[in-house]
Design a protein around this motif. Structure first.
Motif, PDB file in Angstrom:
ATOM      1  N   ASP A 110      -8.466   2.196   9.099  1.00  0.00           N
ATOM      2  CA  ASP A 110      -9.896   2.000   9.267  1.00  0.00           C
ATOM      3  C   ASP A 110     -10.522   3.062  10.171  1.00  0.00           C
ATOM      4  OD1 ASP A 110      -9.463  -0.199   7.706  1.00  0.00           O
ATOM      5  OD2 ASP A 110      -9.605  -1.658   9.327  1.00  0.00           O
ATOM      6  N   VAL A 111      -9.750   3.567  11.152  1.00  0.00           N
ATOM      7  CA  VAL A 111     -10.276   4.597  12.055  1.00  0.00           C
ATOM      8  C   VAL A 111     -10.315   5.957  11.375  1.00  0.00           C
ATOM      9  CG1 VAL A 111      -9.801   5.890  14.168  1.00  0.00           C
ATOM     10  CG2 VAL A 111      -9.629   3.404  14.175  1.00  0.00           C
ATOM     11  N   THR A 112      -9.243   6.291  10.661  1.00  0.00           N
ATOM     12  CA  THR A 112      -9.159   7.613  10.042  1.00  0.00           C
ATOM     13  C   THR A 112      -9.836   7.667   8.676  1.00  0.00           C
ATOM     14  OG1 THR A 112      -7.024   7.123   8.976  1.00  0.00           O
ATOM     15  CG2 THR A 112      -6.975   8.035  11.220  1.00  0.00           C
ATOM     16  N   GLY A 113      -9.956   6.510   8.024  1.00  0.00           N
ATOM     17  CA  GLY A 113     -10.523   6.502   6.684  1.00  0.00           C
ATOM     18  C   GLY A 113      -9.672   7.282   5.707  1.00  0.00           C
ATOM     19  N   ILE A 114      -8.358   7.282   5.904  1.00  0.00           N
ATOM     20  CA  ILE A 114      -7.456   8.088   5.097  1.00  0.00           C
ATOM     21  C   ILE A 114      -7.621   7.786   3.607  1.00  0.00           C
ATOM     22  CG2 ILE A 114      -5.589   6.414   5.477  1.00  0.00           C
ATOM     23  CD1 ILE A 114      -3.625   8.769   5.297  1.00  0.00           C
ATOM     24  N   LYS A 115      -7.877   8.837   2.855  1.00  0.00           N
ATOM     25  CA  LYS A 115      -8.076   8.745   1.399  1.00  0.00           C
ATOM     26  C   LYS A 115      -9.167   7.750   1.003  1.00  0.00           C
ATOM     27  CE  LYS A 115      -3.385  10.186   0.162  1.00  0.00           C
ATOM     28  NZ  LYS A 115      -2.203   9.926  -0.690  1.00  0.00           N
ATOM     29  N   GLY A 116     -10.052   7.443   1.928  1.00  0.00           N
ATOM     30  CA  GLY A 116     -11.142   6.513   1.635  1.00  0.00           C
ATOM     31  C   GLY A 116     -10.736   5.058   1.647  1.00  0.00           C
ATOM     32  N   ALA A 117      -9.513   4.759   2.134  1.00  0.00           N
ATOM     33  CA  ALA A 117      -8.999   3.392   2.078  1.00  0.00           C
ATOM     34  C   ALA A 117      -9.633   2.471   3.108  1.00  0.00           C
ATOM     35  CB  ALA A 117      -7.479   3.395   2.250  1.00  0.00           C
ATOM     36  N   VAL A 150      -1.256  -2.411  13.237  1.00  0.00           N
ATOM     37  CA  VAL A 150      -1.474  -0.998  13.586  1.00  0.00           C
ATOM     38  C   VAL A 150      -1.859  -0.188  12.353  1.00  0.00           C
ATOM     39  CG1 VAL A 150      -0.381   1.101  14.478  1.00  0.00           C
ATOM     40  CG2 VAL A 150       0.071  -1.117  15.562  1.00  0.00           C
ATOM     41  N   LEU A 151      -1.204  -0.458  11.222  1.00  0.00           N
ATOM     42  CA  LEU A 151      -1.500   0.294   9.999  1.00  0.00           C
ATOM     43  C   LEU A 151      -2.945   0.071   9.560  1.00  0.00           C
ATOM     44  CD1 LEU A 151       1.740  -0.205   7.857  1.00  0.00           C
ATOM     45  CD2 LEU A 151       1.026   1.823   9.125  1.00  0.00           C
ATOM     46  N   GLU A 152      -3.417  -1.172   9.662  1.00  0.00           N
ATOM     47  CA  GLU A 152      -4.798  -1.454   9.285  1.00  0.00           C
ATOM     48  C   GLU A 152      -5.778  -0.716  10.190  1.00  0.00           C
ATOM     49  OE1 GLU A 152      -2.418  -3.702   9.607  1.00  0.00           O
ATOM     50  OE2 GLU A 152      -2.667  -5.424   8.259  1.00  0.00           O
ATOM     51  N   LYS A 153      -5.514  -0.714  11.499  1.00  0.00           N
ATOM     52  CA  LYS A 153      -6.409  -0.036  12.434  1.00  0.00           C
ATOM     53  C   LYS A 153      -6.410   1.469  12.198  1.00  0.00           C
ATOM     54  CE  LYS A 153      -6.029  -3.547  16.069  1.00  0.00           C
ATOM     55  NZ  LYS A 153      -5.564  -3.845  17.450  1.00  0.00           N
ATOM     56  N   LEU A 154      -5.230   2.037  11.943  1.00  0.00           N
ATOM     57  CA  LEU A 154      -5.132   3.467  11.667  1.00  0.00           C
ATOM     58  C   LEU A 154      -5.902   3.818  10.402  1.00  0.00           C
ATOM     59  CD1 LEU A 154      -3.821   6.181  12.447  1.00  0.00           C
ATOM     60  CD2 LEU A 154      -1.878   5.557  10.997  1.00  0.00           C
TER      61      LEU A 154
END
Length: 532
Positions: A223-230, A217-221
């Motif tokens: 990749d979808v949000t692009g949080i901090k460019g991660a 779930v953390l990986e999908k979140l």
């Protein structure tokens, strides 16, 4: 005369001659610099969002100038102090490389028509994305950083006269380098091997960043949000920037795509010119970008899982260091000594365990632990231990060439410093074999002695180059009388068993104590090839 040209006369020359191998001559470099040397370009890792980028650009060398200190147990159990100066300073002191700055490295390049090959450059790709310069920053894009790297490499080649450069990258920096090699240059119809000589990566997430918690779930979140460019560490973005147009299949990664693998064939960079340094110590990497080592898992350097930190087919060394920080891979003697020998060594030794046959016991897994030491170094250059979550699995299948399990790559240099009175290059490979018994997924401890190996010994190898070829002698520690320091091998040198193969190959039989476990035919295979 320029500032660097005046210094060049005082720089010790690295002898490019390979006594036992034929090395092609290179034309003289401009300014009297040393032929065979190439500029070194450092590429830093991920900084996060704008605030992290702003903090990163404050450092004049993006952190590659930082060293470390630590203590170890000395005589009488008293702590002993050890200081590592930083990779930039050590390359200057050890190899005569220069860090050239006049208001900025970019400004120096623009103001000079010639630069020395023995020069170090930091790819400051984050500067254009910082808000500290007064302008509204752009949004970071990895492909743009790779394009900027190409411009830097082209300028260095033109002004140094060197045909190629060395790329040395930490973390995400290795992905920027791979984007250049796998996408940017092939899309331009250019051969990446014509621009880059070697790629050395510290803790690069070649296979992306994944976590032990959250069931994906953390990986999908991320990749979808692009949080901090991660999202650059997720499979979709990695497929975008690691795949050339000619190799793309659809919009996303096809089933079974492995981000770690570098493509083969035309316009591809050879993986035997890649070295991946893998960290195995998550404990000294606390928190970064909101992620702790507990999130990533124990089998990691604190941020990158061990299985994601290397390119299949590349040279790999494991060291007990964390991803970054004062106890990190870049700021370590272990990292530097592996880098130095990979860039400037003249011999590569591949050590493998071959022709072994382990007892066929149900629910038993056999593992090997390996440590490599080079005489004169205060550190272990490679260690794969069960305690560090990275033992060698002895499950190789038999092939046409017999059973073979790679154990280590060792790089030596006939011109690298050795202790006084030591004409031979000496290294030692410690080998331990252990059994792991399980039933129904649970470990069984009946008749088990924890940490006691079923076989353990150390092969001490003395390697002396000579005009008539390689002179290699090897002895097992169990038969050496006295201390290893005072050991002078007197046995007959090993002979080249494959003189027409293009590499020097010899086999060393394991001690008789290993016969009941590994079989009478078990041997260590030593394969030596020229490296320059």
């Amino acid at each position: 005369m320029s500032r660097w040209a005046r210094r060049a006369g005082a720089v010790p020359r690295l002898d490019d001659a390979c006594p036992a191998f034929s090395c092609p001559a290179e034309p003289a470099a401009p300014g009297g610099t040393v032929p065979g040397r190439f500029p070194i370009v450092y590429v830093r890792g991920f900084a996060g969002d704008t605030s992290g980028i702003n903090n990163a650009v404050k450092d004049p060398f993006y952190g590659f100038n930082e060293g470390s200190t630590h203590v170890r147990v000395g005589a009488r159990n008293e702590p002993a102090f050890h200081q590592f100066e930083s990779p930039l300073l050590r390359l200057h002191l050890d190899e005569g490389y220069h860090v050239l700055v006049e208001g900025g490295q970019e400004a120096y390049l623009e103001a000079h028509d010639e630069i020395p090959r023995e020069s170090i450059w930091v790819h400051r790709f984050y500067d254009r994305y910082a808000s500290t310069w007064g302008d509204q920053p752009e949004r970071f894009r990895l492909e743009s950083a790779a394009l900027d790297l190409l411009r830097l490499v082209r300028s260095l080649r033109e002004k140094s006269g060197a045909p190629r450069v060395h790329l040395v990258a930490h973390s995400m920096g290795g992905l920027i380098a791979r984007c250049l090699l796998q996408k940017i240059l092939p899309d331009l119809g250019e051969d990446p091997a014509e621009y880059v000589d070697t790629l050395f990566t510290y803790g690069t997430p070649h296979g992306g960043i994944t976590f032990d918690v959250g069931y994906g779930v953390l990986e999908k979140l991320r990749d979808v949000t692009g949080i901090k460019g991660a999202d650059v560490f997720g499979p979709r973005r990695m497929y975008e920037y690691l795949t050339s147009q000619a190799r793309r299949v659809g919009d996303g990664p096809p089933s079974g795509w492995d981000a770690r693998r570098m493509p083969e064939g035309e316009l591809s960079f050879p993986t035997d010119r890649v070295f991946c340094l893998v960290g195995t110590n998550p404990a000294d990497y606390d928190v970064a970008f909101g992620l702790s080592s507990a999130t990533v898992g124990a089998r990691s350097d604190g941020l990158v899982k061990i299985e994601n930190a290397f390119v299949p087919g590349a040279h790999v060394a494991y060291v007990h260091r964390s991803h970054s920080g004062r106890y990190g891979l870049v700021n370590s003697e272990e990292g530097y000594e592996n880098l130095r020998r990979f860039l400037f060594g003249d011999r590569r030794i591949e050590v493998s365990l071959v022709d072994y046959s382990l007892p066929a016991e149900r629910d038993v897994t056999w593992q090997a632990e390996v440590m490599v030491s080079v005489r004169g170094l205060p550190i272990v250059t490679h260690e794969r231990l069960a305690a560090h979550w990275c033992p060698v699995q002895l499950d190789a299948e038999e092939t046409a060439g017999g059973v073979r399990t790679p154990l280590a790559s060792v790089f030596l240099g006939s011109d690298l410093p050795r202790p006084p009175g030591s004409p031979a290059m000496r290294y030692a490979l410690q080998l331990r074999v252990l059994a792991l018994r399980a039933r129904g997924g649970f470990l069984r401890f009946r008749d088990h002695l924890e940490q006691a190996s079923d076989f353990a010994d150390t092969l001490v190898v003395d390697h002396r180059p000579g005009s008539g070829g390689e002179e290699v002698r090897a002895d097992w520690n169990s038969v050496i009388r006295g201390t290893i320091k005072d050991h002078t091998p007197e046995n007959v040198p090993l002979r080249d068993e494959e003189p027409r193969s293009g590499e020097w190959v010899a086999h060393v039989r394991l001690p008789e104590t290993a016969d009941p476990l590994l079989g009478f035919g078990a041997r260590l295979r030593l394969a030596v090839t020229p490296w320059s």
